[in-house]
Design a protein around this motif. Structure first.
Motif, PDB file in Angstrom:
ATOM      1  N   ILE A 103     -12.948 -14.189   3.833  1.00  0.00           N
ATOM      2  CA  ILE A 103     -13.283 -14.938   5.053  1.00  0.00           C
ATOM      3  C   ILE A 103     -12.469 -14.337   6.193  1.00  0.00           C
ATOM      4  O   ILE A 103     -11.248 -14.445   6.216  1.00  0.00           O
ATOM      5  CB  ILE A 103     -12.960 -16.436   4.903  1.00  0.00           C
ATOM      6  N   LEU A 104     -13.135 -13.675   7.122  1.00  0.00           N
ATOM      7  CA  LEU A 104     -12.466 -12.983   8.223  1.00  0.00           C
ATOM      8  C   LEU A 104     -12.508 -13.854   9.472  1.00  0.00           C
ATOM      9  O   LEU A 104     -13.573 -14.061  10.066  1.00  0.00           O
ATOM     10  CB  LEU A 104     -13.142 -11.634   8.495  1.00  0.00           C
ATOM     11  N   LEU A 105     -11.333 -14.354   9.854  1.00  0.00           N
ATOM     12  CA  LEU A 105     -11.212 -15.245  11.015  1.00  0.00           C
ATOM     13  C   LEU A 105     -10.382 -14.569  12.100  1.00  0.00           C
ATOM     14  O   LEU A 105      -9.745 -13.542  11.864  1.00  0.00           O
ATOM     15  CB  LEU A 105     -10.566 -16.569  10.598  1.00  0.00           C
ATOM     16  N   GLN A 106     -10.376 -15.172  13.278  1.00  0.00           N
ATOM     17  CA  GLN A 106      -9.615 -14.618  14.399  1.00  0.00           C
ATOM     18  C   GLN A 106      -8.137 -14.980  14.266  1.00  0.00           C
ATOM     19  O   GLN A 106      -7.695 -15.469  13.248  1.00  0.00           O
ATOM     20  CB  GLN A 106     -10.205 -15.120  15.706  1.00  0.00           C
ATOM     21  N   ARG A 107      -7.411 -14.779  15.289  1.00  0.00           N
ATOM     22  CA  ARG A 107      -5.956 -14.797  15.401  1.00  0.00           C
ATOM     23  C   ARG A 107      -5.187 -15.715  14.430  1.00  0.00           C
ATOM     24  O   ARG A 107      -5.469 -16.894  14.338  1.00  0.00           O
ATOM     25  CB  ARG A 107      -5.576 -15.190  16.820  1.00  0.00           C
ATOM     26  N   SER A 108      -4.180 -15.137  13.785  1.00  0.00           N
ATOM     27  CA  SER A 108      -3.382 -15.883  12.803  1.00  0.00           C
ATOM     28  C   SER A 108      -2.512 -16.946  13.452  1.00  0.00           C
ATOM     29  O   SER A 108      -2.063 -17.877  12.781  1.00  0.00           O
ATOM     30  CB  SER A 108      -2.498 -14.922  12.002  1.00  0.00           C
ATOM     31  N   PHE A 159      -6.548 -23.633  15.543  1.00  0.00           N
ATOM     32  CA  PHE A 159      -7.909 -23.932  15.111  1.00  0.00           C
ATOM     33  C   PHE A 159      -8.311 -23.067  13.925  1.00  0.00           C
ATOM     34  O   PHE A 159      -8.865 -23.566  12.940  1.00  0.00           O
ATOM     35  CB  PHE A 159      -8.889 -23.723  16.266  1.00  0.00           C
ATOM     36  N   TYR A 160      -8.037 -21.772  13.984  1.00  0.00           N
ATOM     37  CA  TYR A 160      -8.437 -20.883  12.902  1.00  0.00           C
ATOM     38  C   TYR A 160      -7.608 -21.110  11.634  1.00  0.00           C
ATOM     39  O   TYR A 160      -8.110 -20.957  10.521  1.00  0.00           O
ATOM     40  CB  TYR A 160      -8.356 -19.424  13.351  1.00  0.00           C
ATOM     41  N   LYS A 161      -6.359 -21.495  11.801  1.00  0.00           N
ATOM     42  CA  LYS A 161      -5.554 -21.854  10.627  1.00  0.00           C
ATOM     43  C   LYS A 161      -6.168 -23.050   9.910  1.00  0.00           C
ATOM     44  O   LYS A 161      -6.279 -23.067   8.676  1.00  0.00           O
ATOM     45  CB  LYS A 161      -4.119 -22.201  11.053  1.00  0.00           C
ATOM     46  N   GLU A 162      -6.555 -24.061  10.689  1.00  0.00           N
ATOM     47  CA  GLU A 162      -7.171 -25.258  10.108  1.00  0.00           C
ATOM     48  C   GLU A 162      -8.501 -24.911   9.443  1.00  0.00           C
ATOM     49  O   GLU A 162      -8.806 -25.385   8.345  1.00  0.00           O
ATOM     50  CB  GLU A 162      -7.387 -26.318  11.188  1.00  0.00           C
ATOM     51  N   LEU A 163      -9.289 -24.062  10.104  1.00  0.00           N
ATOM     52  CA  LEU A 163     -10.574 -23.670   9.543  1.00  0.00           C
ATOM     53  C   LEU A 163     -10.395 -22.903   8.245  1.00  0.00           C
ATOM     54  O   LEU A 163     -11.105 -23.148   7.260  1.00  0.00           O
ATOM     55  CB  LEU A 163     -11.343 -22.817  10.565  1.00  0.00           C
ATOM     56  N   GLY A 164      -9.436 -21.985   8.203  1.00  0.00           N
ATOM     57  CA  GLY A 164      -9.180 -21.222   6.981  1.00  0.00           C
ATOM     58  C   GLY A 164      -8.773 -22.112   5.826  1.00  0.00           C
ATOM     59  O   GLY A 164      -9.254 -21.951   4.692  1.00  0.00           O
ATOM     60  N   ALA A 165      -7.893 -23.074   6.100  1.00  0.00           N
ATOM     61  CA  ALA A 165      -7.448 -23.994   5.049  1.00  0.00           C
ATOM     62  C   ALA A 165      -8.613 -24.846   4.551  1.00  0.00           C
ATOM     63  O   ALA A 165      -8.748 -25.103   3.343  1.00  0.00           O
ATOM     64  CB  ALA A 165      -6.326 -24.886   5.577  1.00  0.00           C
ATOM     65  N   ALA A 166      -9.468 -25.289   5.470  1.00  0.00           N
ATOM     66  CA  ALA A 166     -10.617 -26.125   5.095  1.00  0.00           C
ATOM     67  C   ALA A 166     -11.601 -25.342   4.230  1.00  0.00           C
ATOM     68  O   ALA A 166     -12.148 -25.874   3.255  1.00  0.00           O
ATOM     69  CB  ALA A 166     -11.312 -26.655   6.347  1.00  0.00           C
ATOM     70  N   ILE A 167     -11.832 -24.083   4.559  1.00  0.00           N
ATOM     71  CA  ILE A 167     -12.756 -23.259   3.773  1.00  0.00           C
ATOM     72  C   ILE A 167     -12.200 -23.022   2.373  1.00  0.00           C
ATOM     73  O   ILE A 167     -12.929 -23.112   1.377  1.00  0.00           O
ATOM     74  CB  ILE A 167     -13.034 -21.925   4.495  1.00  0.00           C
ATOM     75  N   GLN A 208     -16.919 -20.064  -9.585  1.00  0.00           N
ATOM     76  CA  GLN A 208     -15.476 -20.058  -9.376  1.00  0.00           C
ATOM     77  C   GLN A 208     -15.205 -19.092  -8.224  1.00  0.00           C
ATOM     78  O   GLN A 208     -15.278 -17.874  -8.409  1.00  0.00           O
ATOM     79  CB  GLN A 208     -14.756 -19.620 -10.654  1.00  0.00           C
ATOM     80  N   PHE A 209     -14.949 -19.634  -7.060  1.00  0.00           N
ATOM     81  CA  PHE A 209     -14.732 -18.803  -5.890  1.00  0.00           C
ATOM     82  C   PHE A 209     -13.262 -18.400  -5.778  1.00  0.00           C
ATOM     83  O   PHE A 209     -12.384 -19.261  -5.728  1.00  0.00           O
ATOM     84  CB  PHE A 209     -15.153 -19.541  -4.616  1.00  0.00           C
ATOM     85  N   ALA A 210     -13.015 -17.107  -5.737  1.00  0.00           N
ATOM     86  CA  ALA A 210     -11.685 -16.576  -5.433  1.00  0.00           C
ATOM     87  C   ALA A 210     -11.697 -16.252  -3.941  1.00  0.00           C
ATOM     88  O   ALA A 210     -12.247 -15.226  -3.525  1.00  0.00           O
ATOM     89  CB  ALA A 210     -11.407 -15.336  -6.263  1.00  0.00           C
ATOM     90  N   THR A 211     -11.112 -17.138  -3.144  1.00  0.00           N
ATOM     91  CA  THR A 211     -11.268 -17.067  -1.688  1.00  0.00           C
ATOM     92  C   THR A 211     -10.039 -16.459  -1.025  1.00  0.00           C
ATOM     93  O   THR A 211      -8.908 -16.898  -1.249  1.00  0.00           O
ATOM     94  CB  THR A 211     -11.517 -18.473  -1.111  1.00  0.00           C
ATOM     95  N   LYS A 212     -10.286 -15.467  -0.202  1.00  0.00           N
ATOM     96  CA  LYS A 212      -9.215 -14.783   0.532  1.00  0.00           C
ATOM     97  C   LYS A 212      -9.461 -14.955   2.028  1.00  0.00           C
ATOM     98  O   LYS A 212     -10.533 -14.624   2.533  1.00  0.00           O
ATOM     99  CB  LYS A 212      -9.209 -13.290   0.163  1.00  0.00           C
ATOM    100  N   ILE A 213      -8.462 -15.491   2.738  1.00  0.00           N
ATOM    101  CA  ILE A 213      -8.568 -15.634   4.187  1.00  0.00           C
ATOM    102  C   ILE A 213      -7.879 -14.443   4.846  1.00  0.00           C
ATOM    103  O   ILE A 213      -6.723 -14.133   4.553  1.00  0.00           O
ATOM    104  CB  ILE A 213      -7.918 -16.940   4.681  1.00  0.00           C
ATOM    105  N   VAL A 214      -8.603 -13.757   5.710  1.00  0.00           N
ATOM    106  CA  VAL A 214      -8.063 -12.600   6.427  1.00  0.00           C
ATOM    107  C   VAL A 214      -8.072 -12.924   7.915  1.00  0.00           C
ATOM    108  O   VAL A 214      -9.138 -13.141   8.498  1.00  0.00           O
ATOM    109  CB  VAL A 214      -8.896 -11.333   6.165  1.00  0.00           C
TER     110      VAL A 214
END
Length: 343
Positions: free
Chosen positions: A69-74, A78-86, A97-103
């Motif tokens: 999951i490629l999101l904007q600025r670390s 907002f993007y931190k919250e979105l990454g955690a929610a995903i 079984q999803f192995a989820t990586k937030i980038v």
């Protein structure tokens, strides 16, 4: 003292044989997903002592899919919250079984994002990303899709028609809602400033066009200024807002169709003019919530983060379940509206 449930009790509660329960517990042979789920639910209902083990076994039996999951600025709340929610939503998926990586991508240039896409495409089964529209980036995404990698855009769509799907809010409605609010909340006629990250974020482009379109359709005496871009950077947004305040003494409202809101808030708080400037912006965060409560912001148009996260997980599951790679219709979520009185 109540009797501890046995494997016989679990088999009875699930409506299966003891042998089937044993196969689920010990992975002796494959069991249908629906049967495994029935055994797990029964174990939780009767308080079976090995329900935790059963949950792990059921999860381990699912096909593993690697998601990037490629999101904007670390450093963006907002993007931190979105990454955690995903991550949370994907961890609860029942079919896979999803192995989820937030980038997090701290640069927004097409070249940087393209490099990240190529890098993650080397090992991911599915990719979801927030990105500006760019020909080279689109071409690489098309190549990923041709290789069987499922690609979803989040928040902002791309002009390529090969992505597996898109999920975001209805940006036309978001822009028109902002215009409607300003037309009613702004009591002094004057100029309206428009700020956005970039017209190459197609969601922001659509919101801005829809904002202007609303004012074209109604009788009004406001003067809409040409939009200023800030790359969703709070320092650039601060400078752009300062520029508006200095150049336009009759500025009465600002619509921020993108990010960088913290910079806009700071500039407005530093402004010494007595005139209240109506501000409509995006996303509910700790700092926009505070600015809403102290009357710096008048309304927030927010992405329903939890809904988006769970719907994205469902979309990935739907795409992986299909026998052949096919496009999924875009998902447009309704925005959440926040004012001081409904915080």
């Amino acid at each position: 003292m109540s009797k501890r449930p046995t494997i016989h009790d679990l088999a009875d509660a699930a409506g299966v044989s003891i042998a089937t329960v044993d196969r689920v517990l010990n992975k002796r042979s494959k069991v249908r997903e629906s049967t495994s789920q029935r055994v797990l639910l029964a174990a939780e209902d009767i308080g079976y002592h090995a329900s935790g083990l059963l949950k792990r076994r059921v999860r381990e039996s699912k096909p593993v899919k690697r998601l990037s999951i490629l999101l904007q600025r670390s450093n963006d709340e907002f993007y931190k919250e979105l990454g955690a929610a995903i991550c949370n939503a994907c961890s609860q998926e029942t079919q896979f079984q999803f192995a989820t990586k937030i980038v997090f991508m701290d640069e927004v240039s097409p070249e940087y994002i393209t490099d990240k896409i190529i890098q993650e495409g080397g090992h991911a089964d599915g990719i979801a990303l927030v990105a500006l529209d760019d020909h080279t980036l689109n071409r690489h995404i098309e190549q990923l899709v041709e290789r069987g990698i499922h690609v979803f855009t989040i928040l902002s769509p791309l002009s390529t028609n090969t992505c597996t799907g898109h999920i975001g809010v209805d940006n036309r409605k978001a822009g028109r809602t902002a215009a409607w609010a300003i037309s009613r909340l702004t009591t002094t006629l004057g100029k309206i400033g428009i700020l956005l990250g970039s017209h190459r974020y197609l969601n922001q482009d659509i919101a801005e066009i829809s904002f202007i379109s609303y004012f074209r359709e109604i009788q009004h005496n406001f003067h809409l200024l040409p939009p200023l871009t800030n790359l969703d950077d709070e320092n650039l947004a601060y400078q752009a807002t300062k520029e508006l305040l200095v150049k336009h003494q009759d500025l009465t409202a600002i619509y921020s169709a993108g990010g960088g809101v913290k910079g806009i808030i700071q500039a407005l708080k530093e402004d010494k003019k007595d005139q209240k400037i109506t501000l409509i912006c995006n996303e509910l965060t700790s700092y926009t919530r505070l600015a809403l409560s102290d009357n710096t912001i008048d309304m927030i148009i927010a992405t329903p983060v939890q809904k988006l996260a769970y719907r994205l997980s469902d979309l990935f599951a739907e795409s992986f379940s299909s026998k052949k790679h096919q496009k999924i219709a875009p998902v447009k979520l309704s925005v959440e509206l926040h004012v001081a009185e409904n915080l």
